[in-house]
Scaffold this active site. Sequence first.
Site, PDB file in Angstrom:
ATOM      1  N   CYS A 231       0.904  -1.404  -0.097  1.00  0.00           N
ATOM      2  CA  CYS A 231      -0.048   0.037   0.141  1.00  0.00           C
ATOM      3  C   CYS A 231       0.852   1.345  -0.045  1.00  0.00           C
ATOM      4  CB  CYS A 231      -1.123  -0.125   0.936  1.00  0.00           C
ATOM      5  SG  CYS A 231      -2.320   0.930   0.897  1.00  0.00           S
TER       6      CYS A 231
ATOM      7  N   GLU B 186      -0.835  -8.461   5.808  1.00  0.00           N
ATOM      8  CA  GLU B 186      -0.541  -8.515   7.250  1.00  0.00           C
ATOM      9  C   GLU B 186      -1.789  -8.316   7.996  1.00  0.00           C
ATOM     10  OE1 GLU B 186       0.032  -5.954   5.310  1.00  0.00           O
ATOM     11  OE2 GLU B 186      -0.664  -4.140   6.368  1.00  0.00           O
TER      12      GLU B 186
ATOM     13  N   HIS C 275      -3.024  -5.331   1.643  1.00  0.00           N
ATOM     14  CA  HIS C 275      -2.621  -5.215   3.135  1.00  0.00           C
ATOM     15  C   HIS C 275      -2.653  -6.815   3.654  1.00  0.00           C
ATOM     16  CE1 HIS C 275      -1.987  -1.215   4.451  1.00  0.00           C
ATOM     17  NE2 HIS C 275      -3.089  -1.169   3.451  1.00  0.00           N
TER      18      HIS C 275
HETATM   19  N1  GLN Z   1      -3.589   6.561   0.761  1.00  0.00           N
HETATM   20  C1  GLN Z   1      -2.552   6.245   1.616  1.00  0.00           C
HETATM   21  C2  GLN Z   1      -1.115   6.936   0.763  1.00  0.00           C
HETATM   22  O1  GLN Z   1      -1.235   7.484  -0.134  1.00  0.00           O
HETATM   23  C3  GLN Z   1      -2.238   4.569   1.501  1.00  0.00           C
HETATM   24  C4  GLN Z   1      -3.006   4.069   2.441  1.00  0.00           C
HETATM   25  C5  GLN Z   1      -2.535   2.660   3.098  1.00  0.00           C
HETATM   26  O2  GLN Z   1      -1.170   2.354   3.192  1.00  0.00           O
HETATM   27  N2  GLN Z   1      -3.208   1.904   3.674  1.00  0.00           N
HETATM   28  O3  GLN Z   1      -0.083   6.721   1.343  1.00  0.00           O
END
Ligand code: GLN
Length: 202
Positions: A82, A183, A181
């Site tokens: 992410c 995890e 994610h």
């Molecule tokens: N929207 C977040 C970002 O731009 C990422 C979201 C996340 O890691 N759950 O960093």
Amino acid sequence: MTLGPRIGVLAIQGDVREHVQALESSGARAQTVGSPTDLDEVSGLVIPGGESTTMSLLAVRDGLLDPLREARQGGMPMYGSCAGMIMLADRVLDARPDQQTIGGLDVTVRRNAFGRQVDSFETDISIEGLDDRAFPAVFVRAPWVESVGESVRVIARLGESSGADTIVAVTQGPLMATSFHPELTGDLRIHEMFIEMVRHYS
Ligand code: GLN
């Protein structure tokens, strides 16, 4: 039994503890990485989800961004989830103007790509390189991969059931990134895959 590889989790911001636990449960020796000295002690690094703009800001403030770039250039295997995917990307759309990345992954990612109304969702996907069982992918204000360079391998897309053919997981040599994610799911197969990658490249 041989000891698993020592793998760090970048501990600037985000869901660090969950990755440490997932790595330990998958047979690695996990530790947090908050300084350049910590970075020297590990043979692979997980960059967790969180908020990439904050992560970038704090990495610069704490003098970690350049050591991270050097470690990556030196071939250290890295896995970004992410916000971590954004940190590994060479190009970021909808970034903050001062946002910086470690880079290395020849992809263009779009931040918050699923729209603010779709804050988070879970869906089963299939991932190349894993067994046939579907992977429960949890997306939280996630980026997606909008385009990839030639040396990037796409290992997962959102299927038609989710209304899109969107790239959500990639690898490129010792780098791996997922929009989602693992995890948070208790499914350890992505962490196991990364540990294999660390073994392979070290
Ligand atoms: N929207 C977040 C970002 O731009 C990422 C979201 C996340 O890691 N759950 O960093």
